[in-house]
Design a protein around this motif. Structure first.
Motif, PDB file in Angstrom:
ATOM      1  N   ALA A 172      -5.672 -49.150 -53.901  1.00  0.00           N
ATOM      2  CA  ALA A 172      -5.942 -48.485 -54.206  1.00  0.00           C
ATOM      3  C   ALA A 172      -6.321 -48.880 -56.242  1.00  0.00           C
ATOM      4  CB  ALA A 172      -4.523 -47.938 -55.605  1.00  0.00           C
ATOM      5  N   GLN A 173      -7.314 -48.255 -56.457  1.00  0.00           N
ATOM      6  CA  GLN A 173      -8.009 -49.268 -57.632  1.00  0.00           C
ATOM      7  C   GLN A 173      -7.293 -50.352 -58.852  1.00  0.00           C
ATOM      8  OE1 GLN A 173     -11.316 -46.315 -59.714  1.00  0.00           O
ATOM      9  NE2 GLN A 173     -11.905 -47.846 -60.894  1.00  0.00           N
ATOM     10  N   GLU A 174      -6.234 -48.825 -59.277  1.00  0.00           N
ATOM     11  CA  GLU A 174      -5.348 -49.701 -60.237  1.00  0.00           C
ATOM     12  C   GLU A 174      -4.395 -50.845 -60.054  1.00  0.00           C
ATOM     13  OE1 GLU A 174      -3.521 -46.240 -58.391  1.00  0.00           O
ATOM     14  OE2 GLU A 174      -5.255 -46.182 -59.997  1.00  0.00           O
ATOM     15  N   GLU A 175      -4.518 -51.110 -58.690  1.00  0.00           N
ATOM     16  CA  GLU A 175      -3.821 -52.026 -58.116  1.00  0.00           C
ATOM     17  C   GLU A 175      -5.492 -53.456 -57.382  1.00  0.00           C
ATOM     18  OE1 GLU A 175      -1.200 -50.414 -54.605  1.00  0.00           O
ATOM     19  OE2 GLU A 175       0.361 -49.411 -56.231  1.00  0.00           O
ATOM     20  N   MET A 176      -6.229 -52.959 -57.333  1.00  0.00           N
ATOM     21  CA  MET A 176      -7.167 -54.851 -56.962  1.00  0.00           C
ATOM     22  C   MET A 176      -7.112 -55.539 -58.574  1.00  0.00           C
ATOM     23  SD  MET A 176     -10.343 -52.356 -56.265  1.00  0.00           S
ATOM     24  CE  MET A 176     -11.055 -50.927 -54.982  1.00  0.00           C
ATOM     25  N   SER A 177      -7.403 -56.517 -57.147  1.00  0.00           N
ATOM     26  CA  SER A 177      -6.974 -57.484 -58.500  1.00  0.00           C
ATOM     27  C   SER A 177      -8.660 -57.778 -59.003  1.00  0.00           C
ATOM     28  CB  SER A 177      -7.494 -59.027 -57.811  1.00  0.00           C
ATOM     29  OG  SER A 177      -7.713 -58.982 -56.847  1.00  0.00           O
ATOM     30  N   ASP A 178      -8.557 -58.590 -60.198  1.00  0.00           N
ATOM     31  CA  ASP A 178     -10.505 -58.607 -60.547  1.00  0.00           C
ATOM     32  C   ASP A 178     -10.721 -60.440 -59.989  1.00  0.00           C
ATOM     33  OD1 ASP A 178     -12.217 -58.672 -62.313  1.00  0.00           O
ATOM     34  OD2 ASP A 178     -10.859 -59.659 -64.215  1.00  0.00           O
ATOM     35  N   PRO A 179     -11.667 -59.383 -59.495  1.00  0.00           N
ATOM     36  CA  PRO A 179     -12.969 -60.726 -59.210  1.00  0.00           C
ATOM     37  C   PRO A 179     -13.781 -61.756 -59.890  1.00  0.00           C
ATOM     38  CG  PRO A 179     -13.831 -58.395 -58.682  1.00  0.00           C
ATOM     39  CD  PRO A 179     -12.751 -58.714 -59.328  1.00  0.00           C
ATOM     40  N   LEU A 180     -14.124 -61.079 -60.814  1.00  0.00           N
ATOM     41  CA  LEU A 180     -14.943 -61.519 -62.014  1.00  0.00           C
ATOM     42  C   LEU A 180     -13.948 -63.257 -62.297  1.00  0.00           C
ATOM     43  CD1 LEU A 180     -17.408 -61.683 -63.469  1.00  0.00           C
ATOM     44  CD2 LEU A 180     -15.975 -61.059 -66.085  1.00  0.00           C
ATOM     45  N   GLY A 193      -3.623 -59.007 -57.865  1.00  0.00           N
ATOM     46  CA  GLY A 193      -2.762 -57.164 -57.285  1.00  0.00           C
ATOM     47  C   GLY A 193      -3.862 -57.511 -55.406  1.00  0.00           C
ATOM     48  N   GLY A 194      -4.212 -56.370 -55.086  1.00  0.00           N
ATOM     49  CA  GLY A 194      -4.988 -56.792 -53.875  1.00  0.00           C
ATOM     50  C   GLY A 194      -6.105 -56.639 -53.941  1.00  0.00           C
ATOM     51  N   PRO A 195      -6.536 -56.977 -52.859  1.00  0.00           N
ATOM     52  CA  PRO A 195      -8.547 -57.355 -52.211  1.00  0.00           C
ATOM     53  C   PRO A 195      -8.941 -56.435 -53.097  1.00  0.00           C
ATOM     54  CG  PRO A 195      -7.144 -56.738 -50.680  1.00  0.00           C
ATOM     55  CD  PRO A 195      -5.959 -56.796 -50.899  1.00  0.00           C
ATOM     56  N   PRO A 196     -10.296 -56.623 -53.993  1.00  0.00           N
ATOM     57  CA  PRO A 196     -10.733 -55.947 -54.284  1.00  0.00           C
ATOM     58  C   PRO A 196     -11.904 -54.810 -53.818  1.00  0.00           C
ATOM     59  CG  PRO A 196     -11.756 -58.334 -55.147  1.00  0.00           C
ATOM     60  CD  PRO A 196     -10.917 -58.317 -54.081  1.00  0.00           C
ATOM     61  N   ILE A 197     -11.830 -54.674 -52.607  1.00  0.00           N
ATOM     62  CA  ILE A 197     -12.287 -53.151 -51.478  1.00  0.00           C
ATOM     63  C   ILE A 197     -11.891 -52.408 -51.373  1.00  0.00           C
ATOM     64  CG2 ILE A 197     -13.576 -53.111 -49.056  1.00  0.00           C
ATOM     65  CD1 ILE A 197     -12.234 -56.254 -48.290  1.00  0.00           C
TER      66      ILE A 197
END
Length: 154
Positions: free
Chosen positions: A61-69, A52-56
């Protein structure tokens, strides 16, 4: 999300080759096995994350963020693999410097413990029965390998 079949196959090949190399007696091959296992683990961790998009917060949008873990876990795995690689390189260099080769030698104490375990099995086991029908040798009289004797245990 389903992982790409190519990634799954590459992870399987990396793990299989890494484990095969880890079972060798040469420290150089063990080192290559650790590196391959580390790369396989990194790829496995990355395939488990959500794309997804950058987790910033605020940019995506929260549902489109990638997982940074998974990315943080891969960075940790890279550091651990680097430490293991440096340690195994030092062992291989020291072994080469002292012995002229990087083969792992049999441990004399391990051989002694294996022979003591064989003695504790007692008569009547398949290892103690002789094929010519003679009674098994007394365990106290069996020879113990000398400390400097070359060869493999088992």
């Amino acid at each position: 999300m389903t992982p790409n079949l190519t990634y799954v196959l590459v992870v399987g090949v990396l793990f299989a080759a890494g484990v095969t190399l880890l079972l060798e007696r040469s420290l150089t091959r063990v080192l290559m096995g650790v590196v391959l296992l580390g790369n396989g683990a990194n790829l496995l961790l990355l395939t488990g994350g959500r794309a997804g998009g950058p987790p910033i917060v605020g940019t995506t949008a929260q549902e489109e963020m990638s997982d940074p873990l998974p990315q943080a876990m891969v960075l940790t795995a890279i550091v651990i693999t680097l430490g293991m690689t440096a340690f195994l390189l030092a062992l291989a260099y020291r072994s080469w410097h002292l012995n002229g080769h990087d083969e792992v030698q049999d441990d004399v104490e391990d051989r002694r413990i294996m022979e003591l375990a064989d003695r504790d099995e007692g008569p009547g086991t398949a290892d103690n029965d002789s094929p010519d029908g003679e009674p098994p040798q007394d365990p106290a009289e069996r020879p113990v390998a000398a400390a400097g004797e070359p060869g493999r245990a088992g």
